[in-house]
Design an enzyme around this catalytic site. Structure first.
Site, PDB file in Angstrom:
ATOM      1  N   HIS A  58       0.832  -1.212   0.000  1.00 25.73           N
ATOM      2  CA  HIS A  58       0.000   0.000   0.000  1.00 25.73           C
ATOM      3  C   HIS A  58       0.862   1.256   0.000  1.00 25.73           C
ATOM      4  O   HIS A  58       1.297   1.732   1.049  1.00 25.73           O
ATOM      5  CB  HIS A  58      -0.908  -0.019   1.232  1.00 25.73           C
ATOM      6  CG  HIS A  58      -2.000   0.989   1.194  1.00 25.73           C
ATOM      7  ND1 HIS A  58      -3.276   0.699   1.590  1.00 25.73           N
ATOM      8  CD2 HIS A  58      -2.028   2.296   0.808  1.00 25.73           C
ATOM      9  CE1 HIS A  58      -4.036   1.774   1.453  1.00 25.73           C
ATOM     10  NE2 HIS A  58      -3.289   2.754   0.983  1.00 25.73           N
ATOM     11  N   ARG A  62       1.711   8.696  -6.780  1.00 31.59           N
ATOM     12  CA  ARG A  62       1.197   9.991  -7.264  1.00 31.59           C
ATOM     13  C   ARG A  62       1.368  10.240  -8.764  1.00 31.59           C
ATOM     14  O   ARG A  62       0.898  11.274  -9.248  1.00 31.59           O
ATOM     15  CB  ARG A  62       1.852  11.146  -6.503  1.00 31.59           C
ATOM     16  CG  ARG A  62       1.708  11.090  -4.992  1.00 31.59           C
ATOM     17  CD  ARG A  62       0.263  11.046  -4.547  1.00 31.59           C
ATOM     18  NE  ARG A  62       0.117  11.279  -3.104  1.00 31.59           N
ATOM     19  CZ  ARG A  62      -0.958  10.988  -2.411  1.00 31.59           C
ATOM     20  NH1 ARG A  62      -2.001  10.424  -3.011  1.00 31.59           N
ATOM     21  NH2 ARG A  62      -1.036  11.240  -1.120  1.00 31.59           N
ATOM     22  N   ASP A 149      -8.792   2.924  -3.375  1.00 29.74           N
ATOM     23  CA  ASP A 149      -8.207   3.535  -2.181  1.00 29.74           C
ATOM     24  C   ASP A 149      -8.217   5.060  -2.262  1.00 29.74           C
ATOM     25  O   ASP A 149      -7.994   5.650  -3.305  1.00 29.74           O
ATOM     26  CB  ASP A 149      -6.779   3.057  -1.950  1.00 29.74           C
ATOM     27  CG  ASP A 149      -6.266   3.564  -0.628  1.00 29.74           C
ATOM     28  OD1 ASP A 149      -6.805   3.143   0.410  1.00 29.74           O
ATOM     29  OD2 ASP A 149      -5.356   4.415  -0.611  1.00 29.74           O
ATOM     30  N   ASN A 275      -5.457   9.394   7.159  1.00 31.63           N
ATOM     31  CA  ASN A 275      -6.766   8.740   7.068  1.00 31.63           C
ATOM     32  C   ASN A 275      -6.570   7.244   6.823  1.00 31.63           C
ATOM     33  O   ASN A 275      -6.021   6.881   5.788  1.00 31.63           O
ATOM     34  CB  ASN A 275      -7.582   9.353   5.938  1.00 31.63           C
ATOM     35  CG  ASN A 275      -9.026   8.882   5.926  1.00 31.63           C
ATOM     36  OD1 ASN A 275      -9.510   8.351   6.914  1.00 31.63           O
ATOM     37  ND2 ASN A 275      -9.703   9.074   4.816  1.00 31.63           N
ATOM     38  N   ASP A 302       1.078   2.721   3.724  1.00 31.89           N
ATOM     39  CA  ASP A 302       0.177   3.788   3.263  1.00 31.89           C
ATOM     40  C   ASP A 302       0.967   5.071   3.051  1.00 31.89           C
ATOM     41  O   ASP A 302       0.504   6.178   3.380  1.00 31.89           O
ATOM     42  CB  ASP A 302      -0.992   4.001   4.228  1.00 31.89           C
ATOM     43  CG  ASP A 302      -2.090   4.887   3.636  1.00 31.89           C
ATOM     44  OD1 ASP A 302      -2.078   5.115   2.412  1.00 31.89           O
ATOM     45  OD2 ASP A 302      -2.958   5.359   4.393  1.00 31.89           O
TER      46      ASP A 302
END
Length: 420
Positions: A58, A62, A149, A275, A302
């Site tokens: 994960h 970008r 996601d 988040n 993440d």
């Protein structure tokens, strides 16, 4: 060119033993004591550990679309510095990889610029908008799995149909679990810190409710279902119960949720905004117990870089996300192993062996296996300085912290991709 790693404590068959590793080309040629190879470059690993390259299920790289935050090149370099040899970027890009044409744009950049294995997720729905399913069958051979996601799939019937089609392709769903009707405009966890500072909070229920729904759908459809960045004790218990009844469910936890809670927020700064948010200390304890008992299968970062300006607006107005590729191993080693939560062997299972297995790959140090390896110095410590990162992202809650476990060397496909 051959490479000979000498005298390290090598992770072999689930335990550590002092030996050498000989790499020839893209594969491991030999593992044993007192190996020699006349033309090999020799690296002395005495006092260090040699482990399979870490796998991160994960990350956010970008690109395409948001290259001002991160690129596939900088993100993969940062991951290599963290000891990762495989990462899986999420599809909240522009264009969203919701068709083979869009996915190929990302794959072309990966093939050109990535320094390690980069295996992308494709989107579950068109534009990640939750209204229409993406071209699942076309993309399945070219992506590692499917995810929206950054957003949760809000409609149960949409997720059920996605699961049926994803299962038919032999793939899996990696789900960001968030019921948007329960968010209430929050920026941090709905807990003690929010109460003390008069801030709106994000409830644990907003994460747990979709997990409960989706586990039932996974049982119904037979689709493999992976829960992203699990953060709440109720969510972990839902997964534990799902596994007990045989549901095809797995989950991941992040280093920041493992190490921190909402009361570790020391300032009104975007570096503490992610988040899901940092939750209560009881949630952090549940994550650690979930790692111990196997409810939580893997640790994933993440890694979510943003520009400095996007993270400079305080807790309420900054973008959600923290970087993690370069600090993940040391955060987890310092917190979990030195903190007597997991053994070193268990940590390697969570960060290398298990995630590779869930992706249908292998993280094994043995002759004939891929030469994807990382070397760490567990005795060396450092103070986290974001200015030193290879990632374009600089926002981390661990800034200024002293951590143990420094990456000395990362080898991917037989090539040295990072050396301290």
């Amino acid at each position: 060119m051959a490479l000979l790693l000498k005298n390290g404590r090598v992770f072999v068959s689930g335990h550590f033993e002092t030996c050498d590793v000989l790499i020839e080309g893209e594969t491991i040629a030999a593992v044993g004591a007192d190996l020699a190879c006349g033309n090999a470059e020799v690296v002395d690993c005495a006092g260090k550990i040699v482990v399979p390259g870490l796998t991160d299920m994960h990350v956010h790289l970008r690109e395409p679309g948001f290259e001002y935050k991160e690129t596939i090149k900088t993100g993969s370099m940062a991951a290599a510095r963290g000891g990762f040899t495989t990462v899986c970027p999420m599809p909240n890009l522009n264009p969203v990889p919701d068709s083979l044409e869009h996915l190929r744009r990302e794959l072309d950049i990966i093939n050109k610029d990535a320094v390690i294995h980069v295996l992308p997720f494709a989107a579950i729905t068109v534009g990640e908008k939750g209204q229409k399913l993406s071209d699942i069958e076309d993309m399945a051979p070219y992506c590692i799995g499917f995810s929206d996601d950054g957003k949760g799939v809000q409609k149960g019937e949409m997720m059920e149909e996605a699961m049926r089609r994803v299962r038919a392709c032999g793939s899996f769903i990696s789900a960001h679990c968030e019921d948007e009707s329960l968010l209430e405009g929050g920026a941090i966890h709905k807990g003690e810190y929010a109460r003390l500072h008069g801030m709106k909070g994000i409830s644990s229920e907003s994460e747990t409710a979709p997990i409960v729904r989706d586990i039932q759908l996974a049982v119904k459809t037979g689709c493999r279902y992976h829960v992203d960045h699990i953060s709440a004790k109720e969510s972990i218990e839902a997964v534990r119960q799902g596994k007990a009844m045989g549901a095809p469910v797995t989950c991941e936890a992040t280093p920041h949720h493992i190490a921190l809670c909402d009361m570790d927020i020391t300032e009104d700064s975007g570096r503490f905004k992610m988040n899901p948010p940092l939750r209560d200390a009881s949630d952090r304890e549940a994550i650690r117990k979930g790692l111990q008992d196997g409810t939580i299968d893997v640790i994933a970062t993440d890694h979510a870089p943003h520009s400095a300006e996007e993270k400079a607006r305080g807790l309420e107005k900054s973008a959600f996300g923290t970087v993690g590729s370069e600090t993940a191993f040391s955060v987890c080693y310092t917190t979990l192993v030195l903190g007597h939560v997991l053994t070193l062997e268990q940590l390697i299972e969570k960060m290398a062996v298990n995630p590779a297995r869930l992706l249908g790959r292998r993280a094994v140090i043995a002759p004939g296996e891929a030469a994807d390896l990382a070397v760490f110095d567990l005795e060396r410590d450092y103070v986290v300085d974001p200015a030193d990162f290879l990632s374009m992202g600089r926002s981390t809650p661990f800034e200024g912290r002293t951590l143990y476990g420094v990456t000395e060397l990362t080898v991917c496909g037989g090539r040295v991709v990072y050396q301290r």
